[in-house]
Design an enzyme around this catalytic site. Structure first.
Site, PDB file in Angstrom:
ATOM      1  N   ASP A   1     -16.114   8.207 -29.291  1.00 28.44           N
ATOM      2  CA  ASP A   1     -16.348   8.314 -27.851  1.00 28.44           C
ATOM      3  C   ASP A   1     -17.732   8.919 -27.592  1.00 28.44           C
ATOM      4  O   ASP A   1     -18.130   9.888 -28.261  1.00 28.44           O
ATOM      5  CB  ASP A   1     -15.244   9.212 -27.258  1.00 28.44           C
ATOM      6  CG  ASP A   1     -15.183   9.161 -25.747  1.00 28.44           C
ATOM      7  OD1 ASP A   1     -15.560   8.129 -25.167  1.00 28.44           O
ATOM      8  OD2 ASP A   1     -14.737  10.162 -25.143  1.00 28.44           O
TER       9      ASP A   1
ATOM     10  N   GLY B   1     -13.302   9.063 -17.397  1.00 33.21           N
ATOM     11  CA  GLY B   1     -13.026  10.124 -16.420  1.00 33.21           C
ATOM     12  C   GLY B   1     -11.741   9.914 -15.650  1.00 33.21           C
ATOM     13  O   GLY B   1     -11.676  10.177 -14.453  1.00 33.21           O
TER      14      GLY B   1
ATOM     15  N   SER C   1      -8.863  11.463 -15.899  1.00 32.31           N
ATOM     16  CA  SER C   1      -8.067  12.659 -15.572  1.00 32.31           C
ATOM     17  C   SER C   1      -8.271  13.028 -14.110  1.00 32.31           C
ATOM     18  O   SER C   1      -9.415  13.100 -13.646  1.00 32.31           O
ATOM     19  CB  SER C   1      -8.505  13.850 -16.435  1.00 32.31           C
ATOM     20  OG  SER C   1      -8.174  13.629 -17.775  1.00 32.31           O
TER      21      SER C   1
ATOM     22  N   ASN D   1      -9.767   5.996 -20.182  1.00 32.87           N
ATOM     23  CA  ASN D   1     -10.085   7.164 -21.031  1.00 32.87           C
ATOM     24  C   ASN D   1      -9.543   8.455 -20.422  1.00 32.87           C
ATOM     25  O   ASN D   1      -9.869   8.774 -19.267  1.00 32.87           O
ATOM     26  CB  ASN D   1     -11.593   7.319 -21.151  1.00 32.87           C
ATOM     27  CG  ASN D   1     -12.202   6.325 -22.112  1.00 32.87           C
ATOM     28  OD1 ASN D   1     -11.590   5.317 -22.447  1.00 32.87           O
ATOM     29  ND2 ASN D   1     -13.406   6.602 -22.549  1.00 32.87           N
TER      30      ASN D   1
ATOM     31  N   ALA E   1      -9.050  12.614 -21.259  1.00 29.95           N
ATOM     32  CA  ALA E   1      -9.295  13.779 -22.125  1.00 29.95           C
ATOM     33  C   ALA E   1      -8.758  15.056 -21.482  1.00 29.95           C
ATOM     34  O   ALA E   1      -7.826  15.692 -21.985  1.00 29.95           O
ATOM     35  CB  ALA E   1     -10.794  13.924 -22.407  1.00 29.95           C
TER      36      ALA E   1
HETATM   37  P1  13P Z   1     -11.596  12.987 -18.517  1.00 26.70           P
HETATM   38  O1  13P Z   1     -11.773  14.242 -19.287  1.00 26.70           O
HETATM   39  O2  13P Z   1     -12.025  13.118 -17.100  1.00 26.70           O
HETATM   40  O3  13P Z   1     -10.207  12.447 -18.651  1.00 26.70           O
HETATM   41  O4  13P Z   1     -12.585  11.887 -19.139  1.00 26.70           O
HETATM   42  C1  13P Z   1     -12.304  11.352 -20.398  1.00 26.70           C
HETATM   43  C2  13P Z   1     -13.305  10.353 -20.816  1.00 26.70           C
HETATM   44  O5  13P Z   1     -13.811   9.579 -20.041  1.00 26.70           O
HETATM   45  C3  13P Z   1     -13.645  10.314 -22.252  1.00 26.70           C
HETATM   46  O6  13P Z   1     -14.670   9.425 -22.524  1.00 26.70           O
END
Ligand code: 13P
Length: 288
Positions: free
Chosen positions: A86, A213, A215, A234, A236
């Site tokens: 990533d 992004g 989350s 994605n 995280a």
């Molecule tokens: P978040 O932490 O906002 O879920 O983003 C994760 C991401 O895009 C990893 O590449």
């Protein structure tokens, strides 16, 4: 049972998702505990899954050890999975991972001008395609903070559809991360996705599109983005928070406990629960 398999092709996973109208979730993992929690959730729901790791996760653990962890999990897992690099920016780090067996790479040169972004991505595509791997790149700039990478709101830049078309054609990338209003990390306000922009990009770009992004983005927005062509989501931050919260709560209640096998247990369960919710949201369950 050791089925001795290699990582499953991300390109194939994403093309299946594109054909069938769902998204493959990519979860950022940090260690054996988070990786196993994600895979156990995917197994329960029969979902393909991508285990993503940023450069700082590799740095923290040692690159070969993350490879060893995910590749041994993949041998025994009952679901298709892969290790994904990533937000990698260094060709040398990508090369090191590819030479260790990784077949799924994101090269992030989005902070460079258009022509330089193309030049860097092409070099990675050439190296990774030669071994049958998959390359994701980013055009536009996704805001927020991901590990050591930080893009201030004022510097975030939405993806331009016609530039996206040219970028994909000239680089030969297999998937494209688009900037349509999401940001890495926690949101101060509810994010508003630019669906019209996504539709325009989808009209002119064939390869699977990726949403970073995720989350904190409302479920309805994620669902709509998938309907409009997003094939990889994605996540995280939404796993990091419950993992840490569960450990914190456990240790507050059990102040004398010092056995990691005790306090990691609720943390793994917490990660597994959110992973399952996200799989259902992506509609990647029951796909195998
Ligand atoms: P978040 O932490 O906002 O879920 O983003 C994760 C991401 O895009 C990893 O590449």
């Amino acid at each position: 049972m050791d089925k001795g398999n290699e990582f499953v092709s991300t390109k194939e996973m994403l093309l299946n998702a594109q054909r069938e109208g769902y998204a493959v979730p990519a979860f950022n993992i940090h260690n054996l505990e988070t990786a196993l929690a994600v895979v156990h959730a995917a197994e329960e729901l029969k979902s393909p899954v991508i285990l993503a790791a940023t450069p700082s996760t590799f740095k923290f653990n040692g690159r070969p050890y993350i490879h060893a962890i995910v590749s041994s999990i993949s041998k025994y897992a009952k679901v298709p999975l892969t290790l994904h690099l990533d937000h990698h920016e260094s060709f040398d780090e990508i090369k090191e991972s590819v030479d260790l067996g990784c077949r799924s790479v994101m090269i992030d040169a989005s902070h460079y001008p258009f022509e330089e972004n193309i030049r860097i991505v092409k070099k990675v595509v050439e190296y990774v395609h030669a071994v049958g791997g998959t390359v994701e790149a980013e055009l536009g700039k996704i805001g927020g903070k991901e590990d050591d990478l930080s893009v201030a709101d004022k510097d975030a830049m939405y993806t331009d559809p016609s530039a996206a078309k040219e970028f994909v054609e000239r680089t030969g990338v297999d998937s494209l991360a688009v900037a349509i209003g999401t940001a890495h990390g926690l949101y101060k306000f509810e994010p508003k996705l630019d669906y019209d922009r996504l539709k325009e990009i989808r009209k002119v770009v064939d390869v699977p599109l990726v949403l970073h992004g995720a989350s904190g983005v409302p479920d309805e927005s994620i669902k709509k983005a998938i309907e409009l062509g997003i094939c990889k989501i994605n996540i995280a931050t939404e796993l990091k928070i419950p993992f840490t919260k569960a450990i914190r709560e456990y240790l507050i209640l059990n102040q004398d406990e010092n056995d990691p096998r005790k306090y990691f247990l609720p943390a793994k369960e917490a990660v597994k629960k959110v992973t399952k919710e996200k799989i259902l949201l992506c509609k990647s369950n029951n796909r195998i």
